[in-house]
Motif scaffolding. Structure first.
Motif, PDB file in Angstrom:
ATOM      1  N   ILE A 105      18.304  20.581  72.380  1.00  0.00           N
ATOM      2  CA  ILE A 105      18.097  21.745  71.522  1.00  0.00           C
ATOM      3  C   ILE A 105      16.890  22.509  72.033  1.00  0.00           C
ATOM      4  CG2 ILE A 105      17.561  22.551  69.192  1.00  0.00           C
ATOM      5  CD1 ILE A 105      18.954  20.045  68.124  1.00  0.00           C
ATOM      6  N   ILE A 106      17.078  23.802  72.298  1.00  0.00           N
ATOM      7  CA  ILE A 106      15.986  24.655  72.775  1.00  0.00           C
ATOM      8  C   ILE A 106      15.653  25.655  71.677  1.00  0.00           C
ATOM      9  CG2 ILE A 106      15.141  26.107  74.639  1.00  0.00           C
ATOM     10  CD1 ILE A 106      17.413  25.219  76.337  1.00  0.00           C
ATOM     11  N   ALA A 107      14.391  25.753  71.328  1.00  0.00           N
ATOM     12  CA  ALA A 107      13.948  26.670  70.281  1.00  0.00           C
ATOM     13  C   ALA A 107      14.220  28.110  70.675  1.00  0.00           C
ATOM     14  CB  ALA A 107      12.458  26.477  70.005  1.00  0.00           C
TER      15      ALA A 107
ATOM     16  N   ARG B 284      20.221  25.319  62.850  1.00  0.00           N
ATOM     17  CA  ARG B 284      19.404  26.161  61.975  1.00  0.00           C
ATOM     18  C   ARG B 284      17.955  25.675  61.922  1.00  0.00           C
ATOM     19  NH1 ARG B 284      22.057  30.814  61.732  1.00  0.00           N
ATOM     20  NH2 ARG B 284      24.245  30.504  61.142  1.00  0.00           N
ATOM     21  N   GLY B 285      17.041  26.602  62.147  1.00  0.00           N
ATOM     22  CA  GLY B 285      15.629  26.288  62.088  1.00  0.00           C
ATOM     23  C   GLY B 285      15.111  25.524  63.291  1.00  0.00           C
TER      24      GLY B 285
ATOM     25  N   ARG C  41      21.874  24.578  71.403  1.00  0.00           N
ATOM     26  CA  ARG C  41      22.184  23.505  72.349  1.00  0.00           C
ATOM     27  C   ARG C  41      23.490  23.808  73.047  1.00  0.00           C
ATOM     28  NH1 ARG C  41      24.335  17.594  72.505  1.00  0.00           N
ATOM     29  NH2 ARG C  41      25.811  18.217  70.883  1.00  0.00           N
ATOM     30  N   MET C  42      23.488  23.685  74.383  1.00  0.00           N
ATOM     31  CA  MET C  42      24.720  23.862  75.161  1.00  0.00           C
ATOM     32  C   MET C  42      25.249  22.501  75.546  1.00  0.00           C
ATOM     33  SD  MET C  42      25.396  26.004  78.701  1.00  0.00           S
ATOM     34  CE  MET C  42      25.784  27.546  77.852  1.00  0.00           C
ATOM     35  N   CYS C  43      26.571  22.319  75.354  1.00  0.00           N
ATOM     36  CA  CYS C  43      27.188  21.042  75.691  1.00  0.00           C
ATOM     37  C   CYS C  43      28.684  21.260  75.876  1.00  0.00           C
ATOM     38  CB  CYS C  43      26.942  20.012  74.589  1.00  0.00           C
ATOM     39  SG  CYS C  43      27.624  20.490  72.971  1.00  0.00           S
ATOM     40  N   PRO C  44      29.392  20.288  76.483  1.00  0.00           N
ATOM     41  CA  PRO C  44      30.849  20.388  76.533  1.00  0.00           C
ATOM     42  C   PRO C  44      31.410  20.429  75.121  1.00  0.00           C
ATOM     43  CG  PRO C  44      30.042  18.688  78.024  1.00  0.00           C
ATOM     44  CD  PRO C  44      28.881  19.100  77.177  1.00  0.00           C
ATOM     45  N   SER C  45      32.484  21.171  74.931  1.00  0.00           N
ATOM     46  CA  SER C  45      33.061  21.298  73.588  1.00  0.00           C
ATOM     47  C   SER C  45      33.430  19.949  73.008  1.00  0.00           C
ATOM     48  CB  SER C  45      34.304  22.202  73.648  1.00  0.00           C
ATOM     49  OG  SER C  45      33.958  23.482  74.114  1.00  0.00           O
TER      50      SER C  45
END
Length: 226
Positions: free
Chosen positions: A168-170, A213-214, A218-222
């Motif tokens: 997760i990137i802010a 939220r907050g 995050r990028m990931c395979p579906s």
């Protein structure tokens, strides 16, 4: 990705920043050591491109100060000095790479890419995720073998998310990687606009950009989306 260019020659600094900006990096320019210190005091960078000879001192002193303070930001040192001893001294002072002036901007860009890859723990140049393939050097994206046109900033956002895939990137971190100080009038909510655009471009790729939220994105395979 955000780069600080510490270079007092205006045309050289401008050319470096323009080249890196076209490659999707947000660039800030510092013409001397005082300005460079002011920048790093308030902003984290992915790479610092640092000239040795500056109006108010030696770039190696700035580099040593970074390292003494625990700052491990990759530093690409620039110098007109081509002798081996000068390169050894810079590397021993904590530089990660060394480039002799005059240089080809394409080589500088490639060296910056290599430093970013090394810092993120990636050895490979191309990145594959789901049905998507991204080639940072060629600035090319393919989904299921088909080319996808993306703007410079969409590519920059994709690069940031892929470099931290699975994490997760802010939103603020993404904003810092997309916009320089000269673009300070742009609000942090602009990130949401580019996330929406990128999601549309990635339809059919098997890649998901999750919103937490907050917290951030995050990028990931579906198949791994939660």
């Amino acid at each position: 990705m955000r780069v600080l260019v510490v270079e007092d020659t205006d045309d050289v600094a401008g050319a470096i920043a323009a080249s890196l900006s076209r490659a999707g990096y947000a660039c800030d320019i510092a013409p001397d050591l005082a300005a460079a210190q002011a920048h790093v005091d308030v902003q984290e960078y992915d790479v610092v491109v640092l000239d040795i000879n500056l109006p108010d001192g030696d770039g190696r002193d700035f580099l040593r100060g970074l390292r003494r303070g625990g700052d491990r930001t990759p530093v690409l040192m620039l110098s007109a000095r081509f002798e081996v001893a000068a390169r050894i001294d810079a590397l021993d002072d904590g530089a990660d790479d060394y480039l002799v002036k005059p240089f080809d901007l394409r080589e500088l860009e490639a060296r910056v890419r290599a430093l970013v890859r090394r810092e993120s723990g990636r050895a490979e140049g191309r990145i594959e995720l789901g049905a998507m393939e991204y080639d940072p050097a060629a600035k090319a994206v393919r989904i299921a073998g088909q080319s996808v046109t993306m703007t410079r900033r969409e590519l920059a956002l994709l690069n940031l998310l892929l470099s931290h895939r699975g994490q997760i990137i802010a939103k603020e971190r993404l904003f810092d990687g997309l916009f320089s100080f000269e673009e300070a009038e742009v609000g942090v909510n602009a990130v949401e606009l580019y996330i929406a655009r990128l999601r549309k471009k990635l339809v059919g790729s098997g890649v998901t950009i999750e919103t937490h939220r907050g917290m951030g994105y995050r990028m990931c395979p579906s198949s791994e989306a939660g």
